[in-house]
Every structure is written in C-alpha cells, then in structure tokens.
Write a protein that holds these residues in place. Structure first.
Motif, PDB file in Angstrom:
ATOM      1  N   LEU A 120       0.968  -1.365   0.160  1.00  0.00           N
ATOM      2  CA  LEU A 120      -0.072  -0.020   0.111  1.00  0.00           C
ATOM      3  C   LEU A 120       0.946   1.417   0.036  1.00  0.00           C
ATOM      4  O   LEU A 120       0.527   2.227  -0.719  1.00  0.00           O
ATOM      5  CB  LEU A 120      -0.847  -0.002   1.126  1.00  0.00           C
ATOM      6  N   HIS A 121       1.994   1.281   0.709  1.00  0.00           N
ATOM      7  CA  HIS A 121       2.884   2.489   0.721  1.00  0.00           C
ATOM      8  C   HIS A 121       3.379   2.776  -0.413  1.00  0.00           C
ATOM      9  O   HIS A 121       3.582   3.852  -0.858  1.00  0.00           O
ATOM     10  CB  HIS A 121       3.957   2.180   1.901  1.00  0.00           C
ATOM     11  N   SER A 176      -3.322   6.591   7.390  1.00  0.00           N
ATOM     12  CA  SER A 176      -3.157   8.037   6.928  1.00  0.00           C
ATOM     13  C   SER A 176      -2.819   7.939   5.427  1.00  0.00           C
ATOM     14  O   SER A 176      -3.309   9.117   4.703  1.00  0.00           O
ATOM     15  CB  SER A 176      -1.767   8.279   7.761  1.00  0.00           C
ATOM     16  N   GLU A 177      -2.153   7.050   4.830  1.00  0.00           N
ATOM     17  CA  GLU A 177      -1.810   7.140   3.456  1.00  0.00           C
ATOM     18  C   GLU A 177      -3.198   6.977   2.472  1.00  0.00           C
ATOM     19  O   GLU A 177      -3.269   7.567   1.487  1.00  0.00           O
ATOM     20  CB  GLU A 177      -0.860   5.951   3.067  1.00  0.00           C
ATOM     21  N   ALA A 180      -4.826  10.276   2.767  1.00  0.00           N
ATOM     22  CA  ALA A 180      -4.313  11.220   1.688  1.00  0.00           C
ATOM     23  C   ALA A 180      -4.580  10.822   0.166  1.00  0.00           C
ATOM     24  O   ALA A 180      -4.509  11.846  -0.615  1.00  0.00           O
ATOM     25  CB  ALA A 180      -2.625  11.287   1.834  1.00  0.00           C
ATOM     26  N   PHE A 181      -4.722   9.482  -0.059  1.00  0.00           N
ATOM     27  CA  PHE A 181      -5.075   8.887  -1.395  1.00  0.00           C
ATOM     28  C   PHE A 181      -6.674   9.603  -1.879  1.00  0.00           C
ATOM     29  O   PHE A 181      -6.746   9.981  -3.047  1.00  0.00           O
ATOM     30  CB  PHE A 181      -5.051   7.577  -1.296  1.00  0.00           C
ATOM     31  N   ILE A 182      -7.266   9.485  -1.024  1.00  0.00           N
ATOM     32  CA  ILE A 182      -8.767   9.945  -1.361  1.00  0.00           C
ATOM     33  C   ILE A 182      -9.126  11.543  -1.331  1.00  0.00           C
ATOM     34  O   ILE A 182     -10.099  12.075  -1.678  1.00  0.00           O
ATOM     35  CB  ILE A 182      -9.896   9.263  -0.638  1.00  0.00           C
ATOM     36  N   GLN A 183      -8.276  12.005  -0.699  1.00  0.00           N
ATOM     37  CA  GLN A 183      -8.355  13.309  -0.476  1.00  0.00           C
ATOM     38  C   GLN A 183      -8.930  14.441  -1.685  1.00  0.00           C
ATOM     39  O   GLN A 183      -9.717  15.082  -1.919  1.00  0.00           O
ATOM     40  CB  GLN A 183      -7.462  14.063   0.516  1.00  0.00           C
ATOM     41  N   PRO A 184      -8.084  14.272  -2.686  1.00  0.00           N
ATOM     42  CA  PRO A 184      -8.249  15.098  -4.004  1.00  0.00           C
ATOM     43  C   PRO A 184      -9.764  14.732  -4.555  1.00  0.00           C
ATOM     44  O   PRO A 184     -10.332  15.595  -5.192  1.00  0.00           O
ATOM     45  CB  PRO A 184      -6.947  14.802  -4.801  1.00  0.00           C
ATOM     46  N   PHE A 185      -9.839  13.464  -4.508  1.00  0.00           N
ATOM     47  CA  PHE A 185     -11.101  12.846  -4.934  1.00  0.00           C
ATOM     48  C   PHE A 185     -12.326  13.571  -4.305  1.00  0.00           C
ATOM     49  O   PHE A 185     -13.377  13.961  -4.717  1.00  0.00           O
ATOM     50  CB  PHE A 185     -11.331  11.325  -5.405  1.00  0.00           C
ATOM     51  N   VAL A 186     -12.156  13.482  -3.064  1.00  0.00           N
ATOM     52  CA  VAL A 186     -13.217  13.927  -2.055  1.00  0.00           C
ATOM     53  C   VAL A 186     -13.423  15.644  -2.331  1.00  0.00           C
ATOM     54  O   VAL A 186     -14.826  16.130  -2.508  1.00  0.00           O
ATOM     55  CB  VAL A 186     -12.926  13.758  -0.387  1.00  0.00           C
ATOM     56  N   GLU A 187     -12.461  16.198  -2.441  1.00  0.00           N
ATOM     57  CA  GLU A 187     -12.478  17.744  -2.886  1.00  0.00           C
ATOM     58  C   GLU A 187     -13.104  17.895  -4.122  1.00  0.00           C
ATOM     59  O   GLU A 187     -13.841  18.690  -4.158  1.00  0.00           O
ATOM     60  CB  GLU A 187     -10.961  18.457  -2.838  1.00  0.00           C
ATOM     61  N   GLU A 188     -12.861  17.158  -5.071  1.00  0.00           N
ATOM     62  CA  GLU A 188     -13.272  17.176  -6.384  1.00  0.00           C
ATOM     63  C   GLU A 188     -14.644  16.821  -6.262  1.00  0.00           C
ATOM     64  O   GLU A 188     -15.724  17.372  -7.017  1.00  0.00           O
ATOM     65  CB  GLU A 188     -12.702  16.133  -7.426  1.00  0.00           C
TER      66      GLU A 188
END
Length: 543
Positions: A120-121, A176-177, A180-188
């Motif tokens: 995953l890392h 945590s990773e 961070a992975f889903i954050q840009p998709f959540v914002e979009e």
C-alpha cells in the motif's frame, strides 16, 4: 541474453505501425524485459525505456514490466532500486491508464498481511496520480478503492495503546496514506456537488442524484464495518496523536452526516454498471458511525443532536428503579442487556468486558423491583456460570433490601421469592454436575446461608425441598468429585516418580507438565473443601 532478446524485439517493433504488434511481440518483450530486471540489467533497461524512438512500444507494452519492478521497490535494499524506480515512474507517465490500473491492482493483492502495508505504501501514490490522468475516473476509483480496502482490512488491529502508539502492524500508516489518497477525489466530489447545485438552482430545479465520483467514494463506508468496528479508539488524553482516530474522522467527513444516517440507500441512478448494493449503508457501518459520533464525539460540531454515551448515558439520566416491567415485553429493549451479556462473556478485550459489566449493572439498577425480578428469572437461564453468579449476587442484594424495607418489596420475599430461589438453588446435572465448571455453586450456597441466618424470608417452608433437590445431591457430588480427583492425584504422583527415573544420558527428562497437573489437582481439591465448608455451615444452621 535477455538484454539481446529485448533489443531484438524492440528493433523489430520500431519498424511496425502502432497497435500492429503481435501477441508474440508482447510475449517476447515481457519475458525479456522481466528477465533483465531479475538479472540486474535495470540500468540498460532504463536506457531502452527512455529512448525517444521506443515510446510507442513502451506505451503499449511497458505495463507488463510492473511485477518484477514492484518486487524490487518492495525489497528496498536491492542495488538496482534507483534504476527500477526510474523505470517504474516513467511507465506511470507514458503507459495507457487502463492497463496500468489493472497491473497495479494486481500487484496490490496479497494474502500475506506482512507485505500488505508495504505494498500500500509503494502503490497508493502512483495509483492516485494514475487515476487523475484517466478519463473514466469514477469507475476506476471504485475498482481501486475495492482492492485497497480489501487489503487494508487484512491488517491486524492494535489491541493496546502501546501497539497503536508504536503502530506495530502499520495500520495507522496505511490509514493515513489512504486518507491522503482519497483527499483530492473528495475535494473534487464536493466541488462538483456545489457546482451542480448552483446550476440546478439557476435552472429552477434541484439536483436529486449524486455524481458518480461521490458514489464510488462511499465505498470507504466499508471500512467502518470491516475495520473500524473492531478498533478501540483512544481519546485525546490517552493518545494525543492517533492516525486511526484521524482516519475515522476523514471517513465521516466525506458525507453529510445527518443525511448519511437518515438516508439508508442512495436513489438509483441510471449509470451502466452501477449497482445499488455497492453503496448500501450496512447496519454495522451505521452502528460504527453512531459509536464514533456519540461516544468518541468525532466531528461533534457537524452533527445536530444531543450527545450521549449511547445506552450508558441514556441510563444515567433515568431514576433508579424507574423503568417499569412492561419494557421487558419490548423485544428490542430486552435485547440490549442480553447483548451486553455477550460482550461480558465473549468479547476478547478485557476493558470492553469490564465496561459491559458496568453498564449491565447500571441497567439492572434502573429496573423497578418487579422488572428486576422477571429479568433475573430470564437471565438465570443464560448458561454462563459467571453471569449466573452475578445474577445470584444481585438477587441476594435485592432480598437484603426487601428485608430492610420491612414489607415494602413483595417480589423478593414471601411467595414471590420461592420460584426465583428454586431456579437458583439447584444443580443442573444433579450429583454429576461438574462443580469446577459450575462455579455459581458458591454464590448459591452463600445466598442460602444468608437466607437461613435471616430467617424472615419464608425459606423454612421450602427448606425440605431444597435439601432434596440441592443440598443432598451437592453432598454426593462433592464426595464423588473429591474421590475422583484424589485418585487422579495419586496416579499422577506415581507417574512422576516413574518418569523421574527415566533419563537420557545424564539428563533427566523435564517434568514441568506433571508438576502443573499436580498443582491443578490440588487446586480442585481445595475448591471442593471451600464448597464443603459452606455446606457444612448451612447444615449446622439448619440443625
């Protein structure tokens, strides 16, 4: 040899138009390229991959080199790591997103939890970059999330504060990773939702469907039921920095909480391949949300409701002896303390068992006397000696309160008390009852001794029956059990003497197991002595 074969297939394909490569070309490129990596020729491979003349070939075939490249990246100490990393990053830049996505997700799948965290890392960042390049972002994200969550849920969860603090299973790092992975998709998705709402208002209509990206992001709800449901989150005072607590907050923040709880299923959307079952909120997930909100107060400022510690906090607000017996007829109400019994007896975490016991006693305290009486009759059939012993202690306390009240409690004295005593003062298997397993016997004897001493409970009218159904079979059972264990102790001691004479060379064989067995037998005999001492005292009082 492999390097020469790779050069040959590259030269042959350079003369061919794009997309006209044969399956044989793919096979030769794949085998030769992978062998180059395995044999340590990654520098030469990097040169071939970066060559401008080879970009069309790399774009079509390069993703087949992912398996050995990922293996090198996972091992870290490989001397070819820098060159392999450069090849890997270039493939992410130039290869077709669809093939790359499939290739990366295949490398993510492991049955061994020890390699899950590192995979995953290594792979989450290139996956995120890749998904932002793809045209079918929503469906690709859905595939990726399904695979990532499947692997994440294989990791063990920390059971102690120290394990979580040291992140011994790397679960905190992975959570945590993933955040961070889903954050840009959540914002979009949030941006699309606001933009869509504004557009709909301008047209005089309100949106009634969710966009595809937000729908796929809801797959993170699976983590609530499959992972976080088994995690005991620590509060800020116990563990100031908690990746698991932060991850739980990031999952909850992805949707409007009131709407999420009150809307059990998204409306159907006519999208090819869309399945409503994939976005259904499981009951376990909703239960986990309630726990995170009401107990841990995560995102409390976002959820408009009164905060309580669920059942415990609700009970605290109720007056002692304030719950009527009619409530026991409501199946859902009765199931709560019954489920607490399961927490007290089969939960693997000691702190949760203790918490369950505390809340269980609190629920008993809130029943009125008739409700307590009928509740004890129900729970006496729990078939768990520890729980039944606890119930017997509560019965004794209620009898004591009734006697002190001098007639103010008809349920725990006189005629009403006798059926309850019959359910308590008994041996489930008569004289053959396993007295070591049925340790409620001591609580039952202490209750009977108390009743005989107080002499105001109506026990004397029932005593002849109790002698026949309880005291006499118990006396026989003690004698039988003691004889059995004394014989077993004698045999074990004789066996120990025999084994002590057996040696290998000058070394005697260890007899730790025999000593432990002897201690256990002595402990059992001591238990029988304790039971008999109380029994003798009762017999003396009766006489």
């Amino acid at each position: 040899m492999a390097l020469e074969q790779l050069s040959e297939v590259i030269q042959r394909c350079q003369a061919l138009p794009e997309n006209s490569y044969t399956s044989e070309d793919y096979d030769l490129f794949t085998v030769a390229g992978r062998t180059c990596i395995e044999e340590g020729n990654s520098l030469q491979l990097l040169s071939i991959v970066l060559d401008e003349k080879n970009q069309e070939i790399v774009q079509c075939m390069g993703w087949n080199l992912l398996p050995p490249l990922v293996q090198v990246l996972l091992k870290k100490e490989n001397k070819d790591l820098p060159h392999c990393l450069a090849v890997f990053n270039h493939l992410i830049e130039v290869c077709r997103p669809k093939e790359l996505l499939i290739g990366l997700l295949e490398q993510l799948e492991h049955d061994d939890p020890d390699t899950t965290a590192e995979s995953l890392h290594v792979l989450l960042t290139p996956l995120q970059k890749l998904l932002n390049l793809g045209v079918r972002k929503a469906s690709s994200l859905g595939m990726a999330l399904s695979s990532v969550l499947e692997q994440l849920c294989k990791l063990p969860v920390p059971e102690t504060t120290e394990q979580e603090q040291d992140d011994v299973f790397s679960l905190g790092q992975c959570c945590s990773e993933l955040s961070a992975f889903i954050q840009p998709f959540v914002e979009e998705a949030q941006h699309n939702h606001i933009r869509g709402k504004d557009s709909a208002q301008m047209m005089g209509d309100l949106p009634h469907n969710e966009d595809e990206l937000r729908t796929e992001l809801l797959k993170c709800m699976q983590v609530l039921s499959r992972l976080l449901l088994g995690v005991q989150l620590r509060d800020m005072d116990t563990l100031p920095e908690s990746p698991l607590r932060d991850f739980a907050s990031s999952i909850l923040i992805g949707d409007s909480l009131p709407a999420l709880v009150h809307r059990p299923l998204l409306r159907h959307r006519h999208i090819p391949g869309f399945l409503e079952e994939e976005v259904r909120y499981p009951k376990e997930s909703l239960a986990c949300i309630a726990h995170l909100l009401f107990v841990h107060h995560l995102l409390a400022d976002m959820f408009p409701t009164v905060y309580q510690e669920l059942y415990e906090k609700t009970l605290v607000r109720v007056e002692d002896c304030g719950l009527p017996v009619d409530l026991l007829e409501i199946k859902s109400f009765l199931s709560v303390p019954q489920n607490l019994v399961k927490v007290m007896t089969i939960c693997p975490h000691q702190n949760l068992r203790s918490k369950g016991l505390k809340v269980f006693q609190l629920s008993i305290d809130k029943f009125n006397t008739e409700a307590k009486y009928k509740f004890f009759l129900m729970l006496k059939t729990s078939n768990h000696s520890g729980v039944e012993g606890y119930i017997i202690k509560n019965i004794k306390n209620q009898i004591d309160s009734a006697l002190k009240a001098e007639g103010g409690n008809v349920w725990f004295e006189g005629l009403h008390l006798l059926p309850l005593l019959r359910s308590v003062l008994m041996l489930p298997d008569g004289p053959e009852t396993d007295l070591l397993q049925y340790m409620d016997i001591m609580e039952s004897l202490n209750l009977l001794r108390y009743l005989v001493i107080r002499d105001k409970t109506g026990i004397w009218t029932e005593l002849y029956k109790i002698e026949d159904t309880f005291l006499k079979p118990l006396r026989v059972g003690i004698n039988m059990s003691r004889a059995h264990y004394e014989r077993e102790l004698l045999i074990t001691k004789e066996d120990k003497k025999t084994k002590a004479k057996v040696s290998v060379g000058d070394e005697k064989l260890p007899n730790m197991t025999t000593d432990t067995h002897i201690k256990a037998l002595h402990s059992a005999l001591h238990t029988f002595d304790m039971i008999e001492s109380v029994l003798v005292r009762i017999e003396e009082l009766v006489d």
